[in-house]
Write a protein that holds these residues in place. Sequence first.
Motif, PDB file in Angstrom:
ATOM      1  N   THR A   1       0.829  -1.205   0.000  1.00 50.69           N
ATOM      2  CA  THR A   1       0.000   0.000   0.000  1.00 50.69           C
ATOM      3  C   THR A   1       0.866   1.258   0.000  1.00 50.69           C
ATOM      4  O   THR A   1       2.047   1.225   0.374  1.00 50.69           O
ATOM      5  CB  THR A   1      -0.905   0.044   1.252  1.00 50.69           C
ATOM      6  OG1 THR A   1      -0.079   0.181   2.420  1.00 50.69           O
ATOM      7  CG2 THR A   1      -1.764  -1.208   1.369  1.00 50.69           C
TER       8      THR A   1
ATOM      9  N   THR B   1      -0.202  -4.004  -4.996  1.00 56.76           N
ATOM     10  CA  THR B   1      -1.171  -4.659  -4.132  1.00 56.76           C
ATOM     11  C   THR B   1      -1.177  -6.167  -4.383  1.00 56.76           C
ATOM     12  O   THR B   1      -0.697  -6.638  -5.415  1.00 56.76           O
ATOM     13  CB  THR B   1      -2.593  -4.122  -4.394  1.00 56.76           C
ATOM     14  OG1 THR B   1      -2.933  -4.357  -5.762  1.00 56.76           O
ATOM     15  CG2 THR B   1      -2.670  -2.635  -4.097  1.00 56.76           C
TER      16      THR B   1
ATOM     17  N   ALA C   1      -6.912   0.510   4.749  1.00 55.34           N
ATOM     18  CA  ALA C   1      -6.324   0.793   3.434  1.00 55.34           C
ATOM     19  C   ALA C   1      -7.092   0.118   2.312  1.00 55.34           C
ATOM     20  O   ALA C   1      -7.029   0.553   1.160  1.00 55.34           O
ATOM     21  CB  ALA C   1      -4.860   0.344   3.409  1.00 55.34           C
TER      22      ALA C   1
END
Length: 309
Positions: free
Chosen positions: A114, A136, A246
């Motif tokens: 992230t 990711t 996130a």
Amino acid sequence: MRLLLLACLRAQTGNATTAGRIQDHLEAVGHICSLKDASGYENPSEIANLISAEKFEAALAIHLYKGGRLLQGSRIPFGIIFGGTDINEDIKHEEKHRVMGAVLEEARFAVAFTEKMKELAAAEWPDARSKIYIQTQGIMTTPSATFNWKRFLQNAEWHRREPHMHLIIIGPAVDPQFTSEVNEKVTRAPGVHLLQEIPQDDLHAAVKRCFAVVNSSISEGMSAAILEAMDLDVPVLARNIPGNAAIIQHKDTGLLFTNPQEFVQLSKSLMNDPSLERKIVTKAKAYVKKHHSWECEREAYQNLVLKLQ
């Protein structure tokens, strides 16, 4: 290239799953990628001997400290993939912090899941900012068509107040003391069931048959379990910590709670509001498809490994 991939490889854990997926990505373009369990080695000299014996040309490691420390002083180029423990826990310890900084200095590149993880790392080791890439986790779920809950719940005690509701906790026993504490509490909690790890396709099938998935972790990098639930059209309730926040937008792609009382309140809201459930499932599925593409992850690692040539 002959590649060494170091990670903690306990079966059915997130590290092992991620490592296996990366191995598959790299072997798909012709590299020979050998997985080795980082917990089986004590120091860099053991890995140096392994590299020499198996003629590895480059290496990757998951976790700066657990895996990366073993590659310090390596005669081959290597890259590093951050784990949640790196930034959430190990960074607080002076010696581990020093080692991780040294590993980053030697690495050709590092991967953070992230933007937040990258920024936290860059704040500690500013000189490494330019070599930290954001990628990711890529998700591909494969539910088994033959999975049957009955083999797990046929002797289960019904929940006292909500007989149709069960909380199923599935996973390997990593910490013996914590496992003992959980076992003791589960025996006093009707409707709560503790199961050992199961194959991933069975796990995906189990998740798909559930009303919701709960992540109560107090420390996460990026939870593949959350992303898999999203991909399987199952709502997620997760503790409001940076790693979870996130990837979850509250009341949009999932629900975030901060304490047990809020968890109960949000759970009841989800149960009693079909429109909220539909909204979360639809938007979460779209989010995973857009931001956690397995194909994009594959391409990213295939390109990054070229930096090790």
